[in-house]
Motif scaffolding. Structure first.
Motif, mmCIF file in Angstrom:
data_model
loop_
_atom_site.group_PDB
_atom_site.id
_atom_site.type_symbol
_atom_site.label_atom_id
_atom_site.label_comp_id
_atom_site.label_asym_id
_atom_site.label_seq_id
_atom_site.Cartn_x
_atom_site.Cartn_y
_atom_site.Cartn_z
ATOM 1 N N ARG A 164 -1.786 17.296 -3.314
ATOM 2 C CA ARG A 164 -2.027 16.553 -2.083
ATOM 3 C C ARG A 164 -2.494 15.136 -2.423
ATOM 4 N NH1 ARG A 164 -5.292 19.873 0.607
ATOM 5 N NH2 ARG A 164 -7.137 19.083 -0.440
ATOM 6 N N GLU A 165 -3.377 15.054 -3.410
ATOM 7 C CA GLU A 165 -3.968 13.753 -3.719
ATOM 8 C C GLU A 165 -2.935 12.777 -4.283
ATOM 9 O OE1 GLU A 165 -6.880 13.901 -2.621
ATOM 10 O OE2 GLU A 165 -7.702 11.928 -3.114
ATOM 11 N N ARG A 184 0.268 12.787 -3.670
ATOM 12 C CA ARG A 184 1.452 12.662 -2.816
ATOM 13 C C ARG A 184 1.815 11.217 -2.532
ATOM 14 N NH1 ARG A 184 1.155 16.349 2.545
ATOM 15 N NH2 ARG A 184 3.094 15.413 3.233
ATOM 16 N N GLY A 185 0.790 10.378 -2.413
ATOM 17 C CA GLY A 185 1.055 8.981 -2.043
ATOM 18 C C GLY A 185 1.273 8.074 -3.235
ATOM 19 N N ARG A 194 -19.551 -3.816 -2.148
ATOM 20 C CA ARG A 194 -19.010 -2.549 -2.632
ATOM 21 C C ARG A 194 -18.691 -2.620 -4.125
ATOM 22 N NH1 ARG A 194 -17.865 -0.250 2.351
ATOM 23 N NH2 ARG A 194 -17.510 -1.931 3.806
ATOM 24 N N GLY A 254 0.796 -1.220 0.000
ATOM 25 C CA GLY A 254 0.000 0.000 0.000
ATOM 26 C C GLY A 254 0.824 1.264 0.000
ATOM 27 N N ARG A 260 -14.845 13.478 -5.989
ATOM 28 C CA ARG A 260 -15.110 14.164 -4.736
ATOM 29 C C ARG A 260 -15.157 15.674 -4.949
ATOM 30 N NH1 ARG A 260 -10.664 12.671 -2.364
ATOM 31 N NH2 ARG A 260 -9.781 14.659 -1.725
ATOM 32 N N VAL A 288 -13.068 2.019 -4.864
ATOM 33 C CA VAL A 288 -14.034 1.245 -4.096
ATOM 34 C C VAL A 288 -15.141 2.211 -3.722
ATOM 35 C CG1 VAL A 288 -14.459 -0.062 -2.003
ATOM 36 C CG2 VAL A 288 -12.321 -0.379 -3.242
ATOM 37 N N ARG A 323 -14.074 5.754 -4.174
ATOM 38 C CA ARG A 323 -12.905 6.303 -3.466
ATOM 39 C C ARG A 323 -11.664 5.499 -3.826
ATOM 40 N NH1 ARG A 323 -13.791 6.518 2.805
ATOM 41 N NH2 ARG A 323 -11.898 7.778 2.814
ATOM 42 N N ALA A 324 -10.539 6.159 -3.872
ATOM 43 C CA ALA A 324 -9.301 5.466 -4.200
ATOM 44 C C ALA A 324 -8.964 4.464 -3.113
ATOM 45 C CB ALA A 324 -8.163 6.479 -4.339
ATOM 46 N N ALA A 325 -8.520 3.277 -3.534
ATOM 47 C CA ALA A 325 -8.158 2.249 -2.565
ATOM 48 C C ALA A 325 -6.986 1.469 -3.117
ATOM 49 C CB ALA A 325 -9.335 1.319 -2.309
ATOM 50 N N ARG A 326 -6.130 1.021 -2.195
ATOM 51 C CA ARG A 326 -4.951 0.241 -2.596
ATOM 52 C C ARG A 326 -5.347 -1.229 -2.665
ATOM 53 N NH1 ARG A 326 -0.580 4.300 -1.570
ATOM 54 N NH2 ARG A 326 -1.704 5.961 -2.622
ATOM 55 N N LEU A 353 -14.954 -6.991 1.212
ATOM 56 C CA LEU A 353 -15.493 -5.975 0.313
ATOM 57 C C LEU A 353 -17.007 -6.014 0.187
ATOM 58 C CD1 LEU A 353 -12.584 -6.218 -2.149
ATOM 59 C CD2 LEU A 353 -13.321 -4.126 -1.035
#
Lengths: 1023, 206
Positions: B130-131, B133-134, B73, B46, B119, B55, B58-61, B70
């Protein structure tokens, strides 16, 4: 808020044509606009003060005392600041002891009412007034009868508690100096006078309007039965006047129970003697009936709390006493009420149901005392031939009496009622002679009820009901439902001030069979001369005389089945079971002794203690598992909740095993203890355990075969379960699928392998007394205490244990401990949470598995939260209330968020001074999900600066989570965290932990021995 | 790892019944069982974002989500966003702005921007940074990726406006300008490799 109905159904041009009128503005507008206007009864509409409707919830004072001395506490102070942070809160209103929170939505008001901090003070108990009997009617000398064959009994009739989910609401608004009320009032005129007194307005300027007018505007449909909507109306009137805006007041379960508790109980004392001589079978020699009305004056809560005298209660309704329908040589009717009326009570007289219950229970007892059949005994004595015919036909229809079998006791009971249906209110000047009215407007109703009682649980099912009336057709809409509701109410549990009440199980079961005999069928149709004058609704429209005999018929049937006489509703399983136990000869001696021991009676306690210290206990004989359909759905549902609250499946299930089949290894300082199979498999589970064996294991920690059980099984907590809950849990466990699975045997090293030694341990550390509620605390607190100390067994993990594995007491209670390789943090004032726990944070954490100011439930706590999901919100709030009372003083929400901001800023400042390889580890492994101001990813984003685990003196939980991640969160919405055991070595995890501590808890000392802790936890060792 | 059992997954609008261990990461099920190779295996912890899916929007790893957790979903992969005939505005933007070097991280970049626009359709530069960054990129294509994300905001706005009114005027375009310097205008044809990465479809020969 519901959306306005589709106005919309009308063609657009028509709406446009009406655009000038408020009516179309209402339907066409947004919900917000719609509620700004409230129509007059006349059909026109008016904007009320130009502002929207406000929603209010009242906060009733806690009650002290009981019975006649039950009294609300006095308000000392309200801290409006405690709810200031809740969005939508408009005002906190206090007048006298009346407190309410007003907000823009019901939700906000409800939340605020729950969080509002108020200080209350107990009042001294009032001096009881000497009761004086006022004779209503007397003929002959009732005192003369010999005492030899005299029967004297007393019966009580408490105010019925609200049903589960029941609520009431009402709306009030000031319109041009007039107060308009929208409420379903039972007595609109009296309500007008009361509210005029409350508001100081002349009665002419208070109008009670039909609440149905509100429904089309998207307002909540008016709900609730009298008198509770009247209570809500008075509350709304006070608030609308204070705020100058329309206010809708909703009364929930708690407020309705508060009102029901204050309403108190009516008592009836009946004394009668049978005649000796030739008329013996046909009449009583003497019959005395004295009623004691509820001690409390029935005041609207708003008036009582605001300290306003009630104009109608002071001119109290005169009390009436029902004459018995049976012949008596001498008769005396009396009441201790201040004012009495010589008239018989009308069908809607609030004192009537209790009096019918008393009379019809009494005649049953008298018949049995005389050795007679209760139906024949009644028929001989009934004065009125119509009533006798009705009852006789009912008896013929009933057929042969039901027979008891091994599993169930069955019985049948009769009751009848003969009441005036006269509308006394049409005769305000008392011009009509009572007898004249009675002859023309009276009605007979009779009930036959059959019950089946489970003697082990005391549970009652009304299996059959036969209802007859001599007044017109019965089988119209609503009557069957009314009968089902009535019997359900009679059997439903005590008002939920009881600490072991489970809301979800309060749904009463309907009778198995309802048969209605109407007058034509019975051949007792009243002659035309006696038929009623035309009335606006059917004569017995679902209430009135028809339902009056219900309680006595069911009580008599229970007595017929079990020999247990219940002198007051509700007829709960626990009361019947206890009465049966008390009656059952030899078995009683043992159980009585035990009960006395629980009560702490000194002598018996010594005996009980000796018994407890016996190192070897007798086995309890195996039994065949109870039949699957033995227990009612309500009992099973209750048992499921008890099991959820007790987390049975959490320990008694392995990761891959069948639920409850046991085999999970619990690591304790004394060795590994394997949990057992508690499915109803007779060989490997508890299928051949009788209830007695199960209860002994749960309360005393003794296996069915007599072995002592290790206290890893938290019987020290389960002993607190109430009898009803224990029974329901047994029923539920026995109804689960049986799984044949032999759990590994527990083999502790010497000396812990000596199970008999546990007898001495229990003597020292086990208190098998059941939970005792603290009367000084609120019902919610007590409910929370019961859940936490009993089924929840929170202390098993969160209270440190002494060298012998017993939970410490006193200041060590909830002081934190270690379990299964995880730290169970302190719940008391020693909590190391950087933002102190508040009630609402505890609620969030226990309900959703996550509190933004503390973190996520993980480790062994995740399945606990998962299990708690079965419990209703009210229980989670009760647990939060109780736990919060152990913690340090909780900050206000505003202060708490201030703390949180400060902690986050401090962590950001600390980050600037830290660098090195550990920072790279953090950036790589943690930052993607945990960094402040990072991306929005599925799941929650716990703020490390606020996480309790980083502020603990022990690194264990942090290391556990880094090693193993969060693979089974309490709830799927929380998201998942990977474990890093395979990608980071001990050194790296130790460095990362040290870095996290320094960055997010810079005020706390660095953890020592981190590498060793990581190595130990990686191997799965315990603390 | 616990024993396999029947698990229902809702992926890209259709429901699949799979025999899987409930602990198995969603990424494995998507790639191995459903043949959806848009999401990539990067770190498995992750950390890098290459496996990102949506999901419930929304973003999910996907590499750290166990399939057993799950429920019902709705899972959306890169394949579920759009194809060459009808690309999602985010995919379109990455094609126009050539926001890829090797392209391995691109699935995560696109899905994460998609989640952001779900969103906040009018995301600004700070939101985008910011979004993302990961999400790690090892080739150093960050400026192009940021430009693609900005273009995605524009295209998303145009699509929403078009949906709102039949004839929506197209707002002024800033094209693929990177933060530091204006770049060449949108190329007329995207390179095959980029299209493939962005759409997760078969290679286009041309």
């Amino acid at each position: 808020m519901t959306t306005p109905p589709p106005a919309t159904a009308s063609p657009p041009d028509e709406s446009a044509a009406n655009a000038g009128t408020a009516a179309s503005a209402l339907v066409a507008g947004s919900p917000g606009a719609a509620i700004a206007a409230i129509p007059f009864a006349g059909g026109s509409a008016e904007h009320v003060g130009g502002s929207g409707l406000l929603h209010a919830r009242v906060v009733r004072p806690p009650l002290d005392g009981e019975g006649a001395s039950l009294r609300p506490r006095r308000l000392l102070a309200v801290e409006a600041a405690s709810v200031a942070a809740i969005e939508g809160v408009v005002d906190v209103v206090a007048r006298g002891d009346f407190v309410a929170v007003v907000a823009t939505t019901t939700e906000a008001a409800t939340r605020a009412a729950r969080q509002l901090k108020a200080r209350w003070e107990s009042r001294p108990a009032p001096q009881p007034l000497p009761a004086r009997e006022n004779v209503v009617y007397e003929h002959g000398d009732t005192a003369a009868a010999s005492a030899a064959n005299k029967l004297s009994r007393s019966y009580r009739w408490p105010a019925l508690p609200p049903l589960a989910e029941e609520s009431a609401n009402a709306c009030a608004a000031l319109v041009d100096g007039e107060l308009h009320l929208w409420a379903r009032a039972r007595a609109p005129r009296a309500l007008t006078l009361e509210i005029a007194a409350l508001t100081g307005l002349p009665p002419a300027r208070v109008q009670v309007l039909d609440p149905a007018a509100l429904a089309p505007q998207g307002l909540p449909a008016p709900a609730g039965r009298s008198p509770w909507t009247e209570h809500a109306a008075a509350d709304a009137a006070l608030l609308a006047q204070r705020l100058g805006r329309p206010v809708l007041v909703t009364l929930g379960q708690a407020e309705l129970r508060w009102s029901a508790a204050l309403a108190g109980a009516q008592e009836s004392r009946i004394e009668a003697a049978d005649e000796a001589g030739p008329d013996a079978a046909a009449r009583f020699a003497s019959y005395r009936h004295t009623t004691l009305p509820p001690a409390q004056t029935p005041l609207l809560p708003a008036l009582r709390l605001a300290g306003v005298g009630s104009p109608t209660a002071e001119a109290a309704q005169p009390a009436t006493v029902l004459p018995p329908p049976y012949r008596a040589a001498a008769l005396r009717l009396a009441s201790t009420a201040a004012v009495v009326s010589p008239r018989p009570p009308a069908a809607h007289d609030p004192g009537l149901p209790g009096q019918v219950f008393a009379q019809e229970s009494f005649i049953d007892e008298a018949a049995r005392a005389a050795g007679a059949d209760p139906l024949a005994y009644r028929l001989q004595r009934l004065e009125d031939e119509r009533g006798a015919t009705l009852l006789r036909r009912l008896g013929e229809q009933a057929g042969p009496a039901p027979a008891s079998d091994d599993a169930l006791l069955r019985g049948r009971g009769y009751a009848c009622a003969h009441v005036s249906e006269a509308a006394w209110e049409n005769d305000p000047q008392h011009t009509l002679d009572a007898a004249a009215i009675d002859a023309h407007k009276d009605a007979w109703a009779a009930w036959m009820a059959e019950v089946a009682v489970d003697p082990r649980s005391g549970e009652v099912a009304v299996s059959r009901v036969l209802v007859g009336s001599d007044a017109g057709a019965l089988d119209h809409g609503g009557m069957r439902q009314a009968i089902a509701d009535t019997t359900g109410r009679l059997l439903s549990a005590e008002p939920a001030t009881a600490f072991d009440d489970w809301p979800a199980t309060a749904v009463p079961a309907a009778p198995g069979e309802i048969a209605l005999l109407n007058a034509a069928l019975l051949g007792t149709e009243p002659p035309a001369a006696q038929s009623l004058p035309a009335m606006p609704e059917p004569r017995l429209a679902g209430t009135g005389a028809t339902l009056l005999p219900a309680a006595a018929a069911v009580a008599n049937a229970i007595h017929d089945a079990t020999g247990v006489r219940l002198d007051a509703p509700p007829f709960t399983a626990e009361r019947i079971r206890l009465a049966l136990e008390a009656r059952n000869g030899a078995a009683v001696k043992a159980s009585n002794k035990r009960k006395l021991g629980w009560l702490g009676a000194a002598a018996a306690a010594a005996a009980a203690t000796l018994a407890t210290a016996l190192p070897w206990r007798a086995p309890i004989a195996p039994v065949a598992p109870p039949a699957a359909d033995l227990y009612s759905a309500a009992t099973l549902a209750r048992g499921e909740l008890v099991a959820a609250a007790g987390d049975c499946a959490v320990c008694h299930t392995t990761a891959d095993g069948a639920p409850l089949a046991g085999g999970l290894a619990l690591e304790t300082p004394f060795g590994i203890i394997y949990t057992t199979n508690i499915t109803p498999d007779p060989e490997t589970g508890i299928g051949n355990w009788s209830y007695a064996a199960f209860e002994r294991a749960m309360r005393h920690g003794i296996h069915r075969d007599g072995r002592h059980l290790y206290p890893a099984f938290p019987y020290t907590a389960y002993a607190k379960l109430s009898a009803d809950d224990m029974q329901a849990l047994y029923a539920w466990l026995m109804a689960q699928p049986a799984v044949k699975a032999k759990a590994p045997e527990t083999r502790l090293a010497f000396p812990y392998s000596l199970r008999p030694a546990l007898a001495g341990w229990k003597l020292l550390y086990h208190d098998p007394s059941p939970f005792q509620p603290d009367p000084a605390r609120s019902a919610e607190w007590n409910r929370g205490a019961y859940l936490v100390e009993g089924a929840g067994h929170c202390g098993a993990c969160h209270t440190p244990r002494n060298a012998l594995g017993a939970e410490k007491s006193g200041e060590h209670r909830y002081a934190g401990a270690f379990a299964e390789g995880w730290e169970a943090p302190p719940l008391n004032a020693l909590s190391h949470a950087p933002v102190p726990w508040t009630e609402s944070a505890l609620y969030d954490y226990l309900r959703h598995g996550y509190s933004p100011q503390h973190g996520v439930a993980s480790g062994p706590m995740a399945p606990v939260v998962e299990s708690l999901a079965a419990l209703p919100d009210s229980d989670i709030r009760a647990i939060a209330t109780y736990l919060a009372s152990h913690a340090k003083a909780a900050p206000t929400p505003a202060t708490a968020s201030g703390y949180a901001n400060a902690l986050q800023q401090r962590a950001q400042a600390a980050a600037l001074t830290l660098a090195g390889p550990a920072e790279s580890l953090y950036d790589g492994a943690c930052a993607a999900c945990h960094q402040e101001n990072g991306p929005d990813l599925f799941g929650v984003k716990p703020e490390l600066a606020l996480n309790s685990n980083l502020h603990s003196p022990h690194p264990d939980n942090l290391v556990q989570i880094i090693l193993h991640g969060i693979q089974s969160p309490a709830h799927g919405d929380l998201g998942y965290m990977p474990g890093f055991a395979a990608s980071l070595d001990d050194r790296q995890i130790a460095d990362l932990s040290a870095y996290l501590r320094a960055r997010f808890a810079p005020d706390k000392p660095a953890w020592q021995g981190l590498a060793e802790t990581v190595a130990r936890l990686r191997k799965g060792g315990v603390h | 790892m616990s024993a396999p059992k029947q698990i229902a997954l809702r992926v890209n609008g259709s429901e699949h019944q799979l025999l899987l261990s409930p602990d198995a990461p969603l990424l494995y099920a998507l790639r191995n069982d459903l043949g959806l190779n848009g999401p990539k295996y990067g770190c498995g912890l992750g950390e890098c974002g290459a496996c990102t899916v949506l999901v419930d929007g929304r973003a999910a790893r996907a590499c750290i989500l166990p399939v057993g957790g799950l429920g019902q979903r709705e899972i959306t992969t890169l394949e579920g966003l759009g194809d060459l005939a009808a690309p999602d505005p985010v995919q379109q933007a990455f094609i126009e702005c050539q926001g890829a070097q090797c392209g391995y991280c691109l699935n995560g970049m696109i899905m994460t921007v998609r989640a952001l626009l779900n969103r906040k359709p009018e995301a600004d530069e700070a939101d985008i940074r910011r979004e993302l960054r990961g999400n790690l990129c090892r080739c150093g294509t960050h400026l192009e990726i940021l430009a693609s994300a900005r273009r995605a905001v524009e295209l998303e706005g145009q699509r929403r406006a078009a949906r709102a009114s039949a004839a929506a005027p197209s707002p002024a375009s800033t094209g693929c300008a990177t933060a530091d310097a204006a770049r060449a205008p949108v190329p007329e044809t995207a390179t095959t490799a980029t299209v493939d990465t962005v759409l997760a479809g078969p290679l286009i020969r041309g």
